[in-house]
Scaffold this active site. Structure first.
Site, short mmCIF file in Angstrom:
data_model
loop_
_atom_site.label_atom_id
_atom_site.label_comp_id
_atom_site.label_asym_id
_atom_site.label_seq_id
_atom_site.Cartn_x
_atom_site.Cartn_y
_atom_site.Cartn_z
N SER A 200 0.81 -1.21 0.00
CA SER A 200 0.00 0.00 0.00
C SER A 200 0.85 1.27 0.00
O SER A 200 0.47 2.28 -0.60
CB SER A 200 -0.94 0.00 1.20
OG SER A 200 -0.22 -0.01 2.42
N ASP B 255 1.43 -0.06 8.26
CA ASP B 255 2.76 -0.65 8.12
C ASP B 255 3.37 -0.25 6.78
O ASP B 255 2.67 0.02 5.82
CB ASP B 255 2.68 -2.18 8.19
CG ASP B 255 2.20 -2.67 9.55
OD1 ASP B 255 2.12 -1.85 10.48
OD2 ASP B 255 1.90 -3.87 9.66
N ASP C 168 5.61 -1.98 4.02
CA ASP C 168 6.20 -3.23 3.52
C ASP C 168 7.50 -2.90 2.81
O ASP C 168 7.51 -2.12 1.85
CB ASP C 168 5.24 -3.93 2.56
CG ASP C 168 3.96 -4.39 3.24
OD1 ASP C 168 4.06 -4.98 4.32
OD2 ASP C 168 2.87 -4.12 2.69
N ASP D 101 7.62 -3.94 8.11
CA ASP D 101 7.74 -5.37 7.81
C ASP D 101 8.86 -5.50 6.79
O ASP D 101 8.73 -5.04 5.65
CB ASP D 101 6.43 -5.93 7.25
CG ASP D 101 5.39 -6.15 8.32
OD1 ASP D 101 5.77 -6.31 9.50
OD2 ASP D 101 4.19 -6.14 7.99
N LYS E 193 -10.80 -0.28 -0.77
CA LYS E 193 -10.26 -0.89 0.45
C LYS E 193 -11.07 -0.46 1.67
O LYS E 193 -11.36 -1.28 2.56
CB LYS E 193 -8.78 -0.50 0.61
CG LYS E 193 -7.85 -1.15 -0.40
CD LYS E 193 -6.41 -0.68 -0.22
CE LYS E 193 -5.84 -1.11 1.11
NZ LYS E 193 -4.41 -0.77 1.24
N TYR F 107 -12.42 -7.70 3.91
CA TYR F 107 -11.01 -7.37 3.70
C TYR F 107 -10.18 -8.22 4.65
O TYR F 107 -9.99 -7.88 5.82
CB TYR F 107 -10.76 -5.88 3.97
CG TYR F 107 -9.37 -5.41 3.58
CD1 TYR F 107 -9.15 -4.77 2.37
CD2 TYR F 107 -8.27 -5.60 4.42
CE1 TYR F 107 -7.88 -4.32 2.00
CE2 TYR F 107 -7.01 -5.17 4.07
CZ TYR F 107 -6.82 -4.52 2.86
OH TYR F 107 -5.57 -4.09 2.50
#
Length: 732
Positions: free
Chosen positions: A97, A108, A110, A163, A224, A233
């Site tokens: 995202s 978060d 990624d 992450d 989303k 979701y």
């Protein structure tokens, strides 16, 4: 909002495996509604502040510095000469995202660390780098998961959640301008590296394949948010996750390249309401590649034939990103797509506004019966690990129930979890249960899922990191006895409001159904028979209108030769030119009126809508070459086949299946699982809370050549079928 960007970044080239449905631009109505949508999303708090955006960039810059220091350190420790030490490099990439530009506050990030061939994952990434991070004051909540399918190290850096994945390339030196989109980057890479690289490669490819990134981003942010509000979701629960929604939205952007988010949202629901699953959604043709990596191909890979809702990633090796979807969750999402389409039509007619689309789904009002899965542990760290493991296995419970009831019982897993604050180290999950639509109701007929639940608990208790205190309880609870802690503020709300779209719609459908039954008693045939006749007539009309339209063959040939002759001919003749050959004149000939608030004559509007639906019908029916055979076992359930056969052998020997009663009295039994652990299966007493007690675990020796199972068997559950219909908010 500023002037909408209408330019097509493809430079005149087609994006997608078919021609667009329409090239029309937006109307004034679309511009107004898109501005309203953007304001709604901003008011909902979906955009981060400028200060938070700057802080994220600073954290990513600092993380990039750290991995560069790390790789030089391990290069020197491994005895590389000073020149190689100085040239040693590692890079940080983002995906998900954040890379797509649709992340919200506190989300978060990624990230992927790409390192050279001498920097190993086990010893160096989860060793030296983990040690470095653990000693930094800016780092907190460090959570390494080296044995995951995609190994990851989670932590917070100055309050920003990260992450971090790792990819080891076959290069001695990682160039600063490394392009990971090239397939050659996968040369000699291990499976974990390929999976780790896939996130970045897919994200970048999505951005390349959408005609307008700004419109794509707003539409995806909207979808989303809608999916979370409607409870669909969650990849782990069997619904769709971030990459799935991104791929679905990107395909709509390809089909309507000049539409603004207002119309993209409307067409999202219209297209996927009509989509003929398991026909796959693809942004580009699937390429074989030159590295021999396995791609999604149901002709060659038997397990791919069981995927119910294939959404294929666009980067090599192309894979199905939605293999977690089950029959139940697909049905739920299909119903939500239909609801979204209905709301958007009402919005175009000026009857509702955006807030109607985003009304939260009333999960604890929707069903009369639920499964409650409680888990507990001795401490917070054990609970975190235990919760993650159980959550990852809940999808198996849905699949087991579907299989053991022959798809007659539908499960609706809630995508979130709940915690009773009065009990330490406790979490619970819920599943709504209802008889599947179309299953006849026979008086007194029941299902029995106690054996199914017992199998699930045994599988969960095989957790390799199990510790004393890790417990799981599964119980049946009726709607009126749902615990109060699941509701906001810990208080049960009053009776459901009759003013929501869902409640009004349910009342309308009920009234219409009653009227239809009355009329059918006067005419010939039942309502179902009449519906089937109309459906067949509609399909015949569509086939007649589209018999000359070509569809692009999207899957690669398994032999390296041409596709089947018909499909090969279609591709040669410029297949898939649907927008121009069939409906372009209808949709674009009115200056884009088909995109805006209804205008012009009713006949023009009807013709335009019908023409567009014809195009959608054809695009959503791209040939699917896999053969669906639901009588076979799913790959994910192979570990359950032996246990199932034992129970069936017991039944064939003249014995009844293991039975338990559903009572309100708590009981406690110790069950020894196959790993030698003694597990408590007691259940909590709460009014009419009905428990699923332990089933008989003994089974006769396996039969060498067991007879084939009977073609039809009435499944049992200790819940009356008549009580498993979906609730309308009336009574309990």
């Amino acid at each position: 909002m500023g002037s909408p960007l209408l330019s097509n970044r493809s430079g005149g080239q087609r994006l997608g495996i078919t021609e667009p449905i329409s090239l029309s631009g937006p109307t004034e109505y679309d511009v107004i509604k898109t501005c309203e949508l953007e304001k709604y999303l901003q008011d909902a708090g979906l955009y981060e502040s400028q200060a938070e955006a700057v802080r994220r960039e600073e954290v990513l810059g600092r993380l990039d510095q750290i991995v560069k220091i790390w790789v030089k350190s391990i290069s020197r420790a491994k005895g590389l000469n000073e020149q190689l030490v100085q040239e040693a490099n590692a890079k940080i990439f983002t995906f998900g995202s954040y890379r797509l530009g649709v992340h919200g506050p506190g989300a978060d990030i990624d990230t992927l660390c790409v390192g050279p061939r001498h920097a190993t994952r086990e010893e160096d990434f989860f060793g030296e780098l983990q040690r470095m991070l653990s000693e930094m004051s800016e780092v907190s909540e460090l959570r390494p998961v080296p044995d995951a399918y995609v190994p990851v190290m989670g932590f917070k850096f100055n309050g920003v959640s990260i992450d971090l994945l790792y990819a080891k390339l076959s290069l001695w030196v990682i160039p600063e301008d490394l392009d990971i989109s090239q397939d050659s980057i996968l040369q000699n890479a291990d499976d974990q590296t390929v999976r780790s690289l896939n996130g970045c490669r897919v994200t970048d490819q999505i951005l390349r394949l959408v005609p307008n990134i700004q419109n794509f981003r707003m539409t995806l942010r909207c979808m989303k948010f809608w999916a979370k509000r409607r409870g669909v979701y969650s990849n782990v629960a069997g619904f769709l996750g971030g990459v799935n929604w991104a791929l679905l939205v990107a395909r709509i952007c390809q089909l309507y390249p000049n539409a603004l988010p207002n119309m993209l949202v409307s067409r999202f629901f219209r297209v996927y309401t009509q989509w003929r699953w398991p026909n796959p959604v693809m942004l580009c043709n699937i390429e074989e590649g030159s590295l021999g990596l396995q791609i999604w191909d149901p002709r060659r890979n038997p397990k791919d034939r069981f995927h119910l809702m294939p959404i294929i990633t666009p980067a090599y090796p192309c894979m199905n990103s939605s293999y977690n979807v089950s029959a139940s969750t697909l049905q739920i999402m299909s119903e939500e797509f239909q609801r979204g389409s209905d709301v958007c039509e009402a919005m175009e007619a000026g009857k509702v506004e955006w807030d109607t689309l985003f009304e939260p789904f009333g999960f604890f009002e929707a069903y009369k019966n639920y499964l409650q899965i409680d888990i507990s542990a001795e401490n917070a760290d054990d609970l975190r690990k235990w919760k993650g493991w159980v959550e990852s296995r809940l999808r198996q419970l849905t699949l087991k129930i579907e299989r053991h009831t022959y798809n007659m019982l539908q499960c609706h897993p809630h995508p979130g979890d709940f915690s009773d604050k009065s009990r330490p180290f406790h979490h619970c999950f819920f599943m709504g249960l209802q008889r599947k639509q179309g299953v006849p109701v026979n008086e007194g007929e029941q299902f029995d899922i106690r054996v199914t639940v017992e199998e699930f608990k045994q599988a969960v208790n095989l957790y390799t990191s199990w510790k004393p205190g890790m417990e799981i309880y599964v119980s049946h609870v009726r709607r009126k006895n749902i615990p109060d802690f699941v509701f906001p503020g810990g208080a049960r709300p009053p009776r459901p409001s009759k003013a929501t779209w869902d409640s009004r719609r349910a009342a309308e459908l009920k009234a219409a159904s009653s009227s239809q039954v009355d009329k059918s008693s006067e005419g010939q045939g039942t309502p179902d028979e009449k519906d089937d006749g109309r459906k067949r007539k509609r399909e015949e009309e569509v086939e007649s209108n589209l018999k000359s339209v070509k569809v692009l063959a999207a899957l690669p040939s398994s032999t390296g030769e041409a596709q089947e002759s018909a499909l090969a001919s279609d591709a040669t003749n410029g297949a898939g030119d649907i927008g121009h050959d069939v409906v372009q004149n209808h949709i674009t000939g009115t200056g884009g009126s088909a995109y805006g608030k209804p205008s012009g004559s009713v006949a023009d509007e009807s013709n335009s809508r019908e023409a567009e639906n014809i195009a959608i019908e054809k695009i959503t029916s791209v040939p699917y070459v896999g053969h669906q055979d639901f009588s076979q076992e799913l790959d994910e359930l192979e570990d359950d086949v032996q246990q199932k056969d034992k129970y069936e052998d017991t039944a064939k020997g003249g014995k009844s299946p293991p039975m338990v009663s559903l009572t309100s009295n708590a009981s406690s039994t110790s069950v020894t699982s196959s790993n030698g652990m003694s597990t408590s299966v007691s259940f909590y007493t709460s009014g009419d809370l009905e428990e699923l007690e332990p089933a008989e675990l003994m089974a006769p020796p396996p039969i060498v050549n067991p007879p084939a199972p009977p073609t039809q068997r009435k499944p049992l559950i200790r819940l009356s079928l008549t009580s498993l219909g979906k609730a309308t908010g009336k009574g309990t």
